[in-house]
Write an enzyme that holds these catalytic residues in place. Sequence first.
Site, PDB file in Angstrom:
ATOM      1  N   ASP A   1       0.862  -1.165   0.000  1.00  0.00           N
ATOM      2  CA  ASP A   1       0.000   0.000   0.000  1.00  0.00           C
ATOM      3  C   ASP A   1       0.914   1.236   0.000  1.00  0.00           C
ATOM      4  O   ASP A   1       2.131   1.145   0.166  1.00  0.00           O
ATOM      5  CB  ASP A   1      -0.957  -0.026   1.202  1.00  0.00           C
ATOM      6  CG  ASP A   1      -2.163   0.873   0.978  1.00  0.00           C
ATOM      7  OD1 ASP A   1      -3.173   0.694   1.659  1.00  0.00           O
ATOM      8  OD2 ASP A   1      -2.089   1.754   0.089  1.00  0.00           O
TER       9      ASP A   1
HETATM   10  C1  GLC Z   1      -4.194   4.347  -0.219  1.00  0.00           C
HETATM   11  C2  GLC Z   1      -5.140   3.235   0.168  1.00  0.00           C
HETATM   12  C3  GLC Z   1      -5.271   2.159  -0.875  1.00  0.00           C
HETATM   13  C4  GLC Z   1      -5.121   2.767  -2.251  1.00  0.00           C
HETATM   14  C5  GLC Z   1      -3.679   3.258  -2.369  1.00  0.00           C
HETATM   15  C6  GLC Z   1      -3.420   3.930  -3.721  1.00  0.00           C
HETATM   16  O1  GLC Z   1      -3.452   4.759   0.889  1.00  0.00           O
HETATM   17  O2  GLC Z   1      -4.913   2.604   1.420  1.00  0.00           O
HETATM   18  O3  GLC Z   1      -6.548   1.545  -0.692  1.00  0.00           O
HETATM   19  O4  GLC Z   1      -5.384   1.794  -3.250  1.00  0.00           O
HETATM   20  O5  GLC Z   1      -3.333   4.152  -1.320  1.00  0.00           O
HETATM   21  O6  GLC Z   1      -4.161   5.099  -3.810  1.00  0.00           O
END
Ligand code: GLC
Length: 741
Positions: free
Chosen positions: A270
Amino acid sequence: MVQSGIIRLLEEMTLKEKIGQLQQLPGSCFEEDFVLTGPENFMNFTEEDLILAGSVLSITGAGKLKGIQKRFMEKHPHHIPLIFMADVINGYKTIFPIPLGQGAGFNPALTEAGARVAAREASAAGIQLFFSPMADLVRDPRWGRVMESTGEDPYLNSVFARASVEGYQGKKGRDGRADLKRKGSVAACVKHFAGYGAAMAGRDYNTVELSERTLRDEYLPAYQAAVEAGVETVMTSFNLMNRIPASGNAHLMREILREEWGFDGVLISDWAAIGEMVNHRVAENEKEAAFLAIRAGVDIDMCTRCYAGNLESLIEEGRVPESLVDEAVLRVLNLKNRLGLFEDPYKDADEEEEKTILLCEENRAEARKAASESFVLLKNEGILPLEDLEDAALIGPFADSGMIYGAWSIFAEKEDSVTIEEGLRKAGWKGRMAAGCVLSTDYPKVGMGGAQCFVEKDEARDEKLLNGALKLAKKAGKVILTIGELNIMTGEASSRGMLDIPSMQMKLLRKVAEVNPNIITLLFTGRPLDLREIAALSKAVLVVWQPGTEGGNAVSDVLTGKESPSGKLPMSFPYCVGQVPVFYNEMSTGRHYEPGNPDQFVSRYADIPNAPLYPFGFGLSYSKFEISEVSLSGDTLHLGAGDVLQASVTVRNTGSREAKEVVQMYLRDDVSSTARPVRELKGFEKISLKPGEERKVSFTIREEMLAFTGSDDRRRAEKGSFTVYVGNSSETENSAGFILS
Ligand code: GLC
């Protein structure tokens, strides 16, 4: 490209090039005005990063992405294309209900159709992979991201995770993979692995403490369903699991995901989750974080330089074998190959197609159907459906707002929404509308939208808005009141300690109720809320969640009776925030409390009930249904014999309207070597019946549905007695028994 070509390419790449494939950059780095030395470059990316990167996120537009890809590949030493990834979780331009609303629809076919629409729209705009489905089990509505989940049940979440993956990627073939080269398909990414929804106290990014059994039996099934559906990528979660951050957790990533489940797709962190292991204080610095992550099997580093800045030295020092990097790079190259990017790096990006299919009538019709089926009717004292639209006034800050879609609808335009007012006007309503108050929250910094939604208090303005609404309410026969959470009050970084709606909206409701008791409340929300007072002051409560682009038309369809509400709660609505977490599939405890039990020393509260205000699986209809007693095709299943039992009921529409009912089947393991939930959803079927019509609904009970992680830590069913419940909510007592012998 044939596999040998991929292997040859890998062999020809320098170590820097290989590490580049494991780096994902934010789309802002590829915008025309990106200044490497500017404030946008918050992670200090380098020129070399921009030349060697493997993927990009959150940038879109067919023409733009084709231009970026062309220029990028010209500069890349081996001309390896980027993958363009984005958060498309409930539609791209045609926005569908938030996933929690789709879960309420109990209709995975609509979710699969919606996923196909999103994939067609976004792939035409150049996007090739979605960070969706989110398959986190959620039991705490204080957590803002419950809106991204399909709720509190492992089976329901598994069904929807599979539907989303198949809608995005297509169904997998004999090789266990979907054909990603098919036009209009995108790769999917199930997230957040694992257990992110169990954030302690509902506070985002907080610690997660789960036993291995609870993790495996309740939190993992939906991710596993996505993997079994052939999901191409998995995203790590921010949280700890057994006190090791997911992005560095070899037990989760190598042992469970890759070895037990056989997942050989790409594992992406993430956002900044690798680097955040320093904040967790399990890594001294980004180099140690990179070491933990590559060892745990994380392939792509999302938006930090942990890998780009440290893998080379870790290899030179002999702490990381280059083979680990090669293994990760090969998975990324194989994903690009399955997407067909070596033959066609633009995939489905097509400016003309973009113009014709975004928000086309066919896509809007899908969104309208999904929205109307997502609504849950919690209360109706004979006031709905509206026989005569004319004597209804429309009041509330959502009445003419286009912001009726979820916070993650990052490519949505509010101008594209059909507002509630527009939907009613199209249905012939000529009544009057008043906002009654501004669409604002009580606190300036909240959620993903932050201060942009916070409107300063202004006594004169607020008084004028309120008085205008009351003047209307006094003269109207009924009031359609549109209140609830703003979309930016939910989503990431949007945890709340209170489960209420903005205070000025409560004031509006109380004041309207003083002059007109006939209130139909349309509740906009991304989470279960404490609805005690709202329900008490309303003759009807319809939860519309955040319904998306076609929200106004869907609301009009249901209010006028063109569609009967058919949604069921995918997550319990608590009596109050103090009761949280409250969920139907709880354990018995050693002192189970049943209402009416006078015994004081049982698991109960002194001041509130144990039961939620509205339970999982509950939802009213405009018609009435009778469900017969459960009949079983036999009373015994034989362990290991592969036999099955059928549990059947006859459902009859005893009302005066055609309507849909969700028939739910729950199982209870009466006695087992570890404590098991009081019941678990194991099947459901949504059926439509005309007045007087009846239909037999049968559920097949198989041994694997009875399996769980026993006291010896092995997953299997145990002999003994079981109870099967069939009804229209998790509170049904319509049951029969059988034995597994
Ligand atoms: C965010 C979220 C995740 C998302 C990623 C890209 O922090 O936790 O769900 O897909 O970053 O935006």
